[in-house]
Design a protein around this motif. Structure first.
Motif, short mmCIF file in Angstrom:
data_model
loop_
_atom_site.label_atom_id
_atom_site.label_comp_id
_atom_site.label_asym_id
_atom_site.label_seq_id
_atom_site.Cartn_x
_atom_site.Cartn_y
_atom_site.Cartn_z
N ALA A 18 -3.15 3.78 -2.03
CA ALA A 18 -1.77 3.47 -1.65
C ALA A 18 -1.34 2.12 -2.23
O ALA A 18 -0.19 1.95 -2.62
CB ALA A 18 -1.62 3.47 -0.14
N THR A 23 2.82 2.73 -1.85
CA THR A 23 3.36 3.43 -0.69
C THR A 23 2.42 3.33 0.49
O THR A 23 1.22 3.54 0.37
CB THR A 23 3.58 4.92 -1.01
OG1 THR A 23 2.33 5.50 -1.38
CG2 THR A 23 4.58 5.11 -2.13
N GLN A 24 2.96 2.98 1.63
CA GLN A 24 2.25 2.96 2.91
C GLN A 24 1.00 2.09 2.92
O GLN A 24 0.13 2.28 3.76
CB GLN A 24 1.88 4.38 3.33
CG GLN A 24 3.03 5.31 3.49
CD GLN A 24 2.56 6.70 3.83
OE1 GLN A 24 1.39 7.04 3.67
NE2 GLN A 24 3.47 7.52 4.30
N ASP A 26 0.49 -0.99 3.80
CA ASP A 26 0.33 -1.79 5.02
C ASP A 26 -0.17 -0.95 6.18
O ASP A 26 -1.06 -1.38 6.93
CB ASP A 26 1.66 -2.46 5.39
CG ASP A 26 2.06 -3.53 4.40
OD1 ASP A 26 1.18 -4.05 3.68
OD2 ASP A 26 3.26 -3.85 4.34
N ASP A 27 0.38 0.24 6.34
CA ASP A 27 -0.06 1.12 7.43
C ASP A 27 -1.51 1.55 7.24
O ASP A 27 -2.29 1.57 8.20
CB ASP A 27 0.82 2.37 7.51
CG ASP A 27 2.25 2.05 7.91
OD1 ASP A 27 2.48 0.99 8.53
OD2 ASP A 27 3.14 2.86 7.60
N LEU A 28 -1.88 1.89 6.02
CA LEU A 28 -3.25 2.32 5.76
C LEU A 28 -4.23 1.17 5.89
O LEU A 28 -5.37 1.37 6.34
CB LEU A 28 -3.34 2.97 4.38
CG LEU A 28 -2.61 4.31 4.30
CD1 LEU A 28 -2.51 4.77 2.85
CD2 LEU A 28 -3.28 5.36 5.16
#
Length: 76
Positions: A18, A23-24, A26-28
């Motif tokens: 990611a 993409t994404q 920070d969440d991962l």
């Protein structure tokens, strides 16, 4: 392979992928970091830096193992 280590490696791999695509990430990373924290809570003598070095050392061989073709020949 230890299931806990494999889960950490999978989350680390997802974060790295990611991060490259943007993409994404920070969440991962948050998921990956929470898995590290879970391990550290169960093993208080282990530092986060040491655990990260262990993950880094295991990541390369794990990636190569994921990309190996199956040893089973295709069905005729």
């Amino acid at each position: 392979m230890n299931a806990e280590l494999e889960a950490i490696l999978k989350s680390y791999d997802a974060f790295r992928e990611a991060r490259q695509s943007g993409t994404q990430a920070d969440d991962l990373y948050a998921i990956y970091d929470s898995r590290l924290d879970d391990v550290l809570q169960r093993r208080p003598s282990l530092s986060k830096e040491t655990l990260q070095r262990l993950v880094d050392a295991a990541y390369g061989p794990w990636c190569r193992a994921q990309n190996k073709p199956s040893a089973m020949p295709p069905r005729a």
